[in-house]
Design a protein around this motif. Sequence first.
Motif, PDB file in Angstrom:
ATOM      1  N   SER A  10      18.455 -11.165 -29.611  1.00  0.00           N
ATOM      2  CA  SER A  10      17.010 -11.316 -29.743  1.00  0.00           C
ATOM      3  C   SER A  10      16.353 -11.232 -28.371  1.00  0.00           C
ATOM      4  N   LYS A  11      17.190 -10.930 -27.325  1.00  0.00           N
ATOM      5  CA  LYS A  11      16.665 -11.107 -25.970  1.00  0.00           C
ATOM      6  C   LYS A  11      16.159  -9.843 -25.301  1.00  0.00           C
ATOM      7  N   ILE A  12      16.672  -8.699 -25.716  1.00  0.00           N
ATOM      8  CA  ILE A  12      16.105  -7.449 -25.211  1.00  0.00           C
ATOM      9  C   ILE A  12      15.995  -6.484 -26.382  1.00  0.00           C
ATOM     10  N   LEU A  20      19.752 -15.533 -19.913  1.00  0.00           N
ATOM     11  CA  LEU A  20      21.128 -15.467 -19.412  1.00  0.00           C
ATOM     12  C   LEU A  20      21.935 -14.449 -20.206  1.00  0.00           C
ATOM     13  N   GLY A  21      21.709 -14.428 -21.535  1.00  0.00           N
ATOM     14  CA  GLY A  21      22.412 -13.460 -22.373  1.00  0.00           C
ATOM     15  C   GLY A  21      21.574 -12.201 -22.505  1.00  0.00           C
ATOM     16  N   PHE A  22      22.179 -11.133 -22.910  1.00  0.00           N
ATOM     17  CA  PHE A  22      21.414  -9.924 -23.213  1.00  0.00           C
ATOM     18  C   PHE A  22      22.258  -8.853 -23.879  1.00  0.00           C
ATOM     19  N   LYS A  38      30.980 -20.908 -21.590  1.00  0.00           N
ATOM     20  CA  LYS A  38      29.918 -20.282 -20.803  1.00  0.00           C
ATOM     21  C   LYS A  38      28.929 -19.572 -21.730  1.00  0.00           C
ATOM     22  N   GLU A  39      29.444 -18.767 -22.620  1.00  0.00           N
ATOM     23  CA  GLU A  39      28.556 -18.014 -23.500  1.00  0.00           C
ATOM     24  C   GLU A  39      27.747 -18.937 -24.406  1.00  0.00           C
ATOM     25  N   LEU A  40      28.427 -19.943 -24.959  1.00  0.00           N
ATOM     26  CA  LEU A  40      27.721 -20.830 -25.889  1.00  0.00           C
ATOM     27  C   LEU A  40      26.669 -21.663 -25.165  1.00  0.00           C
ATOM     28  N   GLU A  42      26.842  -9.768 -27.432  1.00  0.00           N
ATOM     29  CA  GLU A  42      28.252  -9.589 -27.725  1.00  0.00           C
ATOM     30  C   GLU A  42      28.999 -10.881 -27.934  1.00  0.00           C
ATOM     31  N   ALA A  43      28.454 -11.962 -27.395  1.00  0.00           N
ATOM     32  CA  ALA A  43      29.246 -13.171 -27.278  1.00  0.00           C
ATOM     33  C   ALA A  43      29.675 -13.712 -28.632  1.00  0.00           C
ATOM     34  N   LEU A  44      28.706 -13.974 -29.517  1.00  0.00           N
ATOM     35  CA  LEU A  44      29.076 -14.576 -30.792  1.00  0.00           C
ATOM     36  C   LEU A  44      30.051 -13.680 -31.550  1.00  0.00           C
ATOM     37  N   GLU A 101      25.185 -20.943 -22.383  1.00  0.00           N
ATOM     38  CA  GLU A 101      24.083 -20.073 -21.953  1.00  0.00           C
ATOM     39  C   GLU A 101      23.159 -19.758 -23.124  1.00  0.00           C
ATOM     40  N   ASN A 102      23.737 -19.585 -24.279  1.00  0.00           N
ATOM     41  CA  ASN A 102      22.890 -19.387 -25.459  1.00  0.00           C
ATOM     42  C   ASN A 102      21.999 -20.601 -25.685  1.00  0.00           C
ATOM     43  N   ALA A 103      22.585 -21.791 -25.481  1.00  0.00           N
ATOM     44  CA  ALA A 103      21.819 -23.019 -25.677  1.00  0.00           C
ATOM     45  C   ALA A 103      20.639 -23.065 -24.712  1.00  0.00           C
TER      46      ALA A 103
HETATM   47 MG    MG Z   1      24.670 -15.073 -25.394  1.00  0.00          MG
END
Ligand code: MG
Length: 627
Positions: free
Chosen positions: A79-81, A93-95, A29-31, A98-100, A33-35
């Motif tokens: 890089s999103k917020i 989707l990410g913000f 999911k995290e990967l 933390e995921a990576l 969404e990053n894509a």
């Molecule tokens: Mg992410």
Amino acid sequence: MAVINILDHQTIDKIAAGEVVERPASVVKELAENAIDAGADAVTVEIRDGGISLIRVTDNGCGIEKGQIHNAFLRHATSKITSAEDLTELVSLGFRGEALASIAAVSKVELISKTPEELTGIRYVIEGGTEKEREEIGAPEGTTVLVRSLFYNTPPRRKFLKQPQTEASYVAELTEHLAMSNPRVSFRFIANGQTRFYTTGNGDLAEIVYRIYGREIADALLPFQWQTDGIAIEGLLGRPVVNRANRNYEIFYVNGRYIKSSLISKAVEEGYREYLMQHKFPFCILHFGIDTKRIDVNVHPAKLEVRIADGPAFYDAVQAAVRTALSETEMIPEITLSQEKSQKADETVKERPVPEPFERRRLAKDSADRAVLQQPEDGGRYPLPAPEPAEDRVMREEYAYGADSAAQAVPTQTKAAETAQIELFADKILSEQSRERFKIIGQLFDTYWLVSFEDKLLIIDQHAAHEKVMYERFMKRFREHAVVSQTLNPPMIVTLSGRERECYLEHAEDFAALGFTVEEFGGSEYAVRGVPMDLYGYGEKEFFREILEELSGETVTGTPESIRIRIATMACKAAVKGNMRLTAEEAGRLIDELLTLDNPYHCPHGRPTIVSMTKYELEKKFKRIVT
Ligand code: MG
Ligand code: ADP
């Protein structure tokens, strides 16, 4: 005295990872969404052993600059917020950033990425949160993340994983949800070397549903679109024939994010109420666009829930929109006597593989990549791809010589979509205008009325039809505030349990509006002196209790008006349960009245009132038509 230790950075990361990374599906999911956040229009998700030994997510998005790669793996690096204020206008989707970091803390990660601006890409290896390797390599634009040996350094968490097969099914479901939320992104999902599904990215949601759920479901979908101040809904509503036994197929997205929301579920189910039998749930895929200021997505670590401001009004709006859409559609289920027809149609659907972002020719030329991607499994490296179906191979090769960007090679409209197309605006059979074209043939088994209409044989269940007509009559009067009360003499005495009593008192006004006159009779007894006129004679005592039982067993949501309608619905449903015999004349009148209704197709309990069989089906059965 206990010593209070300050945990080291790696321990903190491992603990924090628990919130984001629960199982392979959460990594995917995290990967993925990053894509999507990276603007990719083709994403390939590959897993082995349910994702426990390997997860690979490849995209053709913007890539990560060499200089940024280290930051990407730092906790709270995004890089999103840039500040908390940005959360109110969130579009990515990410913000959390933390995921990576979390994934790298509990597995062995290899990331290969290249931006369009840079000449070479970078390969970065990080295991258990520790950087291991970092080198420049030639790579296609975009990003590939390989995650191996999930939870290798946290054995207790690994133990909580289910069988690889089960984990794989979670990943599959997640990937399906992602594909449906991004119809313009081409997805491919590969498990143990086999392509499980792919989508073309041509933007056609119905086609994606077809590819994932098959023909039966795809044929039973109604496009749905609705808009009001600050809310826009778009998607597909399943016809009642594909109602499901659980909520798994109520698929909702809010601003592109797949979410679970009991508020939305309840609202949609309420819209479907007249089409749902007990313990049944609709099939639907709905994208909600809600003003970002009205929602909060930051309430769940996996971002699976949202909070919606002004819940009751939202609930009412949604349920009304769904109900209206359903009632405007012809809902007569067709019965088929034979299967040939549907099987045949299925054969016309041919798989057309989606090209991968790493196309083959470049891969073959690129020795650095080959070293990364095609070393044997025993070295813990990425294994050789399993042999693919011939068709798949041809398409892929073609692609390798043809285009360079995934978008160009995406096939346009395919046959699948054509087959799955639904006739939407067909004339409604049940309407007053078409009444004179009905021919009542007669009654069957004391229950069914056979009616011919053009090239169809309609079979009407008189009990269901009767319930429906009664129900609509009552609800109409109720909505127009024209309910009349019938006095009961002597009054009916009912004994209420503590819970029922509480429930009654809470809704006393609603009962009064419905035409009930109820007085305290001492202790836990109540005297019912009046009941709604239309429902008089249908077992008042039972249905009064039944409403209270049902009310106390559920949380009723909505505005006061919608709650009242809900109670009226319950009252009426409970009242019209009793069956009755009808003469032919009465049945004729019943059918007349049925035809005047907005939703004549289902009784209030969700059973169909009417089914149809085509002349074509009959002729096939008698072999007048050979197909
Ligand atoms: Mg992410
Ligand atoms: P978040 O998505 O919340 O920002 P992540 O830890 O998932 O946090 O990712 C950290 C950062 O790494 C992202 O903000 C983004 O800049 C970069 N990144 C991660 N994956 C990709 C990708 N597939 N393509 C481009 N950039 C990526």
